[in-house]
Design an enzyme around this catalytic site. Structure first.
Site, PDB file in Angstrom:
ATOM      1  CB  CYS A 199      14.424 -22.038  -3.719  1.00 34.85           C
ATOM      2  SG  CYS A 199      13.275 -21.324  -4.677  1.00 34.85           S
TER       3      CYS A 199
ATOM      4  CD  GLU B 114       7.104 -24.048 -12.513  1.00 27.33           C
ATOM      5  OE1 GLU B 114       6.460 -24.068 -11.383  1.00 27.33           O
ATOM      6  OE2 GLU B 114       8.131 -24.633 -13.117  1.00 27.33           O
TER       7      GLU B 114
ATOM      8  CB  CYS C  90       8.100 -21.592  -7.648  1.00 29.97           C
ATOM      9  SG  CYS C  90       6.487 -21.141  -7.081  1.00 29.97           S
TER      10      CYS C  90
ATOM     11  CB  CYS D 130      17.393 -19.899  -1.594  1.00 28.16           C
ATOM     12  SG  CYS D 130      17.096 -18.015  -1.115  1.00 28.16           S
TER      13      CYS D 130
ATOM     14  CB  CYS E 219       1.020 -18.625  -6.644  1.00 29.18           C
ATOM     15  SG  CYS E 219       2.960 -18.331  -5.857  1.00 29.18           S
TER      16      CYS E 219
ATOM     17  CB  CYS F  21      15.341 -16.929  -8.317  1.00 27.31           C
ATOM     18  SG  CYS F  21      15.335 -15.752  -7.092  1.00 27.31           S
TER      19      CYS F  21
END
Length: 370
Positions: free
Chosen positions: A135, A108, A362, A132, A121, A128
């Protein structure tokens, strides 16, 4: 008339995107032209079309030989991504786009219009690996790194959209790029630094952005922060801190078990010393988790202990993901957090949030697609 050679670039290995013009440096582009029997100045013409005119369409390239430009552009500009979904918010001033990469991996980007400028952005990884828990992207796990060209292509497409009036109808220049999309940018260091060089290089070798308008975020990969400080490109560093104490940050940002809060802050201070660029501290305010007054006080003390004028804090109202236990702080608590930091002399600004009604955090679109 002799047949002109058809350019061929390296075919993609499994999981690896095809090599693209934007992956190559100046000398590599010139060598590629010579390798295929074309004068090296054609590389500069292609760069001008890509970075300045924002096009890969051979019909736009009137300065190239008519019988060469089709095969040439096909070889050096292989398709890297296609639009899957695009959502609008803020009266068309915010566009969130879900892209499918060559291997159908979804990423994205978010394009935001402000008065007389636009900010992108950008995503640097599919998923990832930082894990975390608050997130959306962190909960996806890491699929793969993006290539430099896949990141740069997000910028080109966004700059073209802004220029062509796709943000609310008025043309505007893309002036800011923030590496705050999916992924940990400094975990994909080589591609990210190549992208940064393309962002700040003057046309026709790059987009010609100011270094002060490029922001690279990190959760605190200390060796990579120190490496970035030595690059001689004083972009803004944003440290995603989210807690001032190791006990809580170990839970919110698991990489903290490797590099502690104090180690991350010391690296951020070294970055300021090396570049003169004020560091941003990103702090997602999570209700009854990290928004306590005593944590604001501790953060203020730790930042002030490392000197004056080197840092700015951006508290961010958390953009919650569906089904998550994590949610944004109460506005009154948020205001008290800011007041406490400012009482320590720390410049603090609540960061603008965009696109909460279009799965703004995100990774949310990619998760839905999956």
């Amino acid at each position: 008339m002799t047949d002109r050679p058809v350019l061929q670039m390296a075919a993609p290995r499994r999981g690896k995107p095809p090599q693209h013009f934007a992956d190559l440096n100046h000398d590599e582009r010139a060598a590629l032209m010579r390798e295929h029997g074309l004068p090296s100045f054609r590389a500069k013409q292609l760069a001008n079309h890509y970075y300045a005119h924002l096009t890969v369409d051979p019909d736009d390239m009137t300065d190239l030989p008519a019988d060469a430009k089709g095969p040439l552009t096909e070889a050096v500009f292989p398709p890297l991504m296609k639009k899957v979904t695009q959502l609008e918010a803020d009266g068309g001033a915010t566009l969130k786009t879900l892209w499918a990469l060559h291997d159908n991996v979804k990423v994205e980007s978010v394009l935001m219009k402000y008065p007389e400028r636009a900010t992108l952005c950008v995503t640097s990884q599919a998923g990832c690996g930082m894990a975390c828990p608050f997130c959306a992207t962190g909960q996806m796990g890491l699929t793969r790194n993006l290539s430099a060209a896949e990141i740069i292509e997000q910028v080109r497409l966004a700059a073209r959209a802004a220029r062509d009036g796709d943000l609310g109808g008025d043309p505007v220049r893309l002036s800011n790029v923030v590496f705050m999309g999916m992924g940990e940018p400094l975990a994909n260091y080589k591609a990210v630094i190549a992208t940064v060089r393309a962002l700040v290089a003057p046309a026709p070798e790059g987009f010609g952005l100011s270094t002060r308008h490029v922001t690279v975020s990190t959760v605190g990969l200390v060796p990579a922060i120190d490496k970035l400080a030595k690059e001689g490109i004083p972009v803004t560093l944003a440290l995603s801190l989210h807690a001032p104490d190791d006990e809580l940050r170990n839970e919110l940002v698991p990489i903290n078990t490797r590099w502690s809060v104090d180690e991350a802050l010391d690296a951020a201070r070294r970055y300021f010393d090396a570049t003169g660029r004020r560091v941003s501290i990103e702090y997602a305010l999570i209700r009854e988790m990290n928004d306590h007054a005593h944590r604001a006080d501790l953060l203020g003390k730790k930042l002030r202990a490392r000197g004056d004028g080197w840092v700015h804090v951006n508290p961010i109202p958390l953009n919650p993901t569906p089904g998550s236990k994590w949610t944004a702080s109460d506005p009154a608590v948020e205001e008290e957090f800011v007041r406490t930091l400012r009482a320590h002399g720390i410049p603090t600004t609540i960061r603008d949030t965009r696109g909460s009604d279009i799965d703004g955090a995100c990774g949310q679109l990619a998760i839905k697609e999956a």
